[in-house]
Design a protein around this motif. Structure first.
Motif, PDB file in Angstrom:
ATOM      1  N   GLY A 249     -14.180  -0.563   1.323  1.00 57.50           N
ATOM      2  CA  GLY A 249     -13.667   0.506   2.176  1.00 57.50           C
ATOM      3  C   GLY A 249     -13.533   0.063   3.617  1.00 57.50           C
TER       4      GLY A 249
ATOM      5  N   ALA B 122     -10.411  -1.945   3.839  1.00 54.93           N
ATOM      6  CA  ALA B 122      -9.228  -1.083   3.758  1.00 54.93           C
ATOM      7  C   ALA B 122      -8.956  -0.390   5.089  1.00 54.93           C
ATOM      8  CB  ALA B 122      -9.409  -0.064   2.643  1.00 54.93           C
ATOM      9  N   ARG B 123     -10.035   0.149   5.730  1.00 49.93           N
ATOM     10  CA  ARG B 123      -9.841   0.851   7.018  1.00 49.93           C
ATOM     11  C   ARG B 123      -9.339  -0.097   8.094  1.00 49.93           C
ATOM     12  NH1 ARG B 123     -14.326   3.655   5.039  1.00 49.93           N
ATOM     13  NH2 ARG B 123     -15.802   2.143   5.927  1.00 49.93           N
TER      14      ARG B 123
ATOM     15  N   VAL C 153      -4.894   0.073   4.952  1.00 54.90           N
ATOM     16  CA  VAL C 153      -4.335   0.213   3.607  1.00 54.90           C
ATOM     17  C   VAL C 153      -5.346   0.965   2.740  1.00 54.90           C
ATOM     18  CG1 VAL C 153      -2.994  -1.920   3.795  1.00 54.90           C
ATOM     19  CG2 VAL C 153      -5.307  -2.003   2.835  1.00 54.90           C
ATOM     20  N   SER C 154      -4.963   1.235   1.511  1.00 60.96           N
ATOM     21  CA  SER C 154      -5.862   1.906   0.582  1.00 60.96           C
ATOM     22  C   SER C 154      -6.823   0.895  -0.049  1.00 60.96           C
ATOM     23  CB  SER C 154      -5.063   2.586  -0.530  1.00 60.96           C
ATOM     24  OG  SER C 154      -4.422   1.611  -1.336  1.00 60.96           O
ATOM     25  N   VAL C 155      -7.921   1.437  -0.593  1.00 61.82           N
ATOM     26  CA  VAL C 155      -8.890   0.585  -1.280  1.00 61.82           C
ATOM     27  C   VAL C 155      -8.242  -0.096  -2.484  1.00 61.82           C
ATOM     28  CG1 VAL C 155     -11.024   0.598  -2.643  1.00 61.82           C
ATOM     29  CG2 VAL C 155     -10.907   1.896  -0.506  1.00 61.82           C
ATOM     30  N   SER C 156      -7.350   0.627  -3.164  1.00 57.20           N
ATOM     31  CA  SER C 156      -6.693   0.041  -4.336  1.00 57.20           C
ATOM     32  C   SER C 156      -5.832  -1.154  -3.940  1.00 57.20           C
ATOM     33  CB  SER C 156      -5.854   1.090  -5.062  1.00 57.20           C
ATOM     34  OG  SER C 156      -4.807   1.562  -4.220  1.00 57.20           O
ATOM     35  N   THR C 157      -5.209  -1.103  -2.748  1.00 53.01           N
ATOM     36  CA  THR C 157      -4.413  -2.251  -2.298  1.00 53.01           C
ATOM     37  C   THR C 157      -5.305  -3.458  -2.050  1.00 53.01           C
ATOM     38  OG1 THR C 157      -2.751  -0.821  -1.285  1.00 53.01           O
ATOM     39  CG2 THR C 157      -2.851  -3.098  -0.502  1.00 53.01           C
TER      40      THR C 157
ATOM     41  N   SER D  77      -8.057  -4.059  -3.577  1.00 54.94           N
ATOM     42  CA  SER D  77      -8.428  -4.520  -4.911  1.00 54.94           C
ATOM     43  C   SER D  77      -7.327  -5.364  -5.536  1.00 54.94           C
ATOM     44  CB  SER D  77      -8.743  -3.327  -5.816  1.00 54.94           C
ATOM     45  OG  SER D  77      -9.033  -3.744  -7.128  1.00 54.94           O
ATOM     46  N   HIS D  78      -6.083  -4.932  -5.361  1.00 56.00           N
ATOM     47  CA  HIS D  78      -4.965  -5.686  -5.922  1.00 56.00           C
ATOM     48  C   HIS D  78      -4.845  -7.067  -5.272  1.00 56.00           C
ATOM     49  CE1 HIS D  78      -3.668  -2.482  -8.450  1.00 56.00           C
ATOM     50  NE2 HIS D  78      -3.226  -1.688  -7.466  1.00 56.00           N
TER      51      HIS D  78
ATOM     52  N   THR E  83       1.436  -7.173   4.149  1.00 60.20           N
ATOM     53  CA  THR E  83       0.240  -6.397   3.812  1.00 60.20           C
ATOM     54  C   THR E  83      -0.886  -7.324   3.347  1.00 60.20           C
ATOM     55  OG1 THR E  83       1.619  -4.539   3.164  1.00 60.20           O
ATOM     56  CG2 THR E  83      -0.658  -4.543   2.365  1.00 60.20           C
TER      57      THR E  83
END
Length: 331
Positions: free
Chosen positions: A5, A8-9, A13-17, A19-20, A32
């Motif tokens: 998290g 991501a902050r 971006v999102s946490v899922s991004t 992760s990807h 990104t």
């Protein structure tokens, strides 16, 4: 400790991004990806690989319990195993059993506590009664290497009997009759098989074996040196020696030199185990060389098959040795 998290902050971006990017599970555009990678570096975030692995039912680690890591033979064997595991994307945990059953049990217990996916063991003398049943009870796939046991399980070992017999026969062909043998650690199958090969070769020629010429080197340099010095100091000393592992060969050479005896003029010598430097020093060793690369790769491949679900019968692989004819035998 930074979290996903936090990354991501900082990257916006999102946490899922995140992760990807980390797991490469979806294509992320270059701009990104660079922001995410920069945020990872800035926050010092590290993935919890152990937690992810356990959730997936695998730790991607393999345990290795082996003895005498200072012995060049075992060092080469460890290298061959690690090289094969690394190519398969696996990490190795290594423990030295020191050929001591209690130490071996502690090493194996520690590996099982770490939930390794499989274990490779060079078993001690008591492994059949204690260590192996512990691994089997835990349900962890395993393979034995270098030494075997009587109970059915996957095993990879060098050929011992024929190899030791061939070394002995070579000395017999040269006319030697008073031949001593330096045998290894008691209770280890490789020690038993090699000395059996020596006995067989002598019996095939109809020769009685002088009990004084059967020496206990316990697979150690100092013990072999002591035993060989004693037998070479006798008035009817042997004219040739078969040493059944490389540590004992070093002890044998040290004993001869301490007594001022020349190899091979005063006593011929052949060795089970070849050294990387066997033909670089005098005398150049006539030896049976083990194919540690083949043994290490075979053990890893068999173990990975078990981990992947192979449930067929136990397999036993014997890897042939190679005969290296040099001049320590007196030729």
């Amino acid at each position: 400790m930074a979290t996903m998290g936090d990354v991501a902050r900082l990257a916006g971006v999102s946490v899922s991004t995140v992760s990807h990017v980390l797991n490469e599970t979806r294509k992320v555009n270059a701009t990104t990806r660079e922001r995410v990678e920069s945020a990872i570096a800035e926050t010092g975030y590290r993935r919890n690989v152990v937690a992810r692995s356990l959730a997936a039912g695998r730790t991607h680690t393999i345990g290795l319990s082996i003895s005498a890591l200072t012995n060049p033979y075992f060092g080469s064997l460890v290298h061959a195993i690690e090289e094969r595991l690394s190519a398969a994307g696996l990490v190795m945990f290594l423990g030295d059993s020191h050929d001591d059953p209690a130490a071996e049990r502690r090493v194996v217990d520690s590996l099982l506590d770490r939930q390794v996916d499989g274990i490779i063991v060079a078993p001690s003398a008591d492994a059949e009664r204690k260590t192996i049943p512990t691994i089997q009870a835990n349900g962890t796939p395993f393979v034995l290497i270098d030494r075997g046991v009587e109970i059915p399980c996957d095993q990879v070992a060098p050929e011992n009997v024929e190899s030791a017999a061939r070394l002995t026969e070579h000395l017999l062909d040269l006319g030697h009759r008073r031949i001593a043998v330096v045998r290894g650690l008691a209770g280890i199958t490789s020690s038993t098989e090699r000395v059996d090969g020596f006995f067989r070769a002598m019996a095939d020629r109809g020769l009685a074996i002088d009990p004084r010429h059967v020496l206990d080197g316990h697979s150690r340099v100092d013990d072999a040196e002591h035993a060989v010095r004693e037998v070479l100091s006798a008035p009817d000393r042997p004219t040739a020696i078969v040493s059944l592992n490389n540590s004992m060969t070093i002890g044998t050479v040290k004993a001869a030199r301490a007594l001022g005896l020349d190899i091979p003029s005063d006593v011929a010598l052949v060795s089970y185990d070849d050294f990387e430097w066997s033909d670089l020093f005098e005398p150049r060793l006539t030896a049976a060389g083990q194919d540690v690369g083949t043994m290490g790769r075979a053990a890893v491949d068999m173990l990975l098959e078990r981990i992947d679900g192979y449930d067929g019968p136990a397999r036993r692989v014997q890897v042939p040795t190679s005969f290296h004819h040099r001049n320590s035998c007196g030729c």
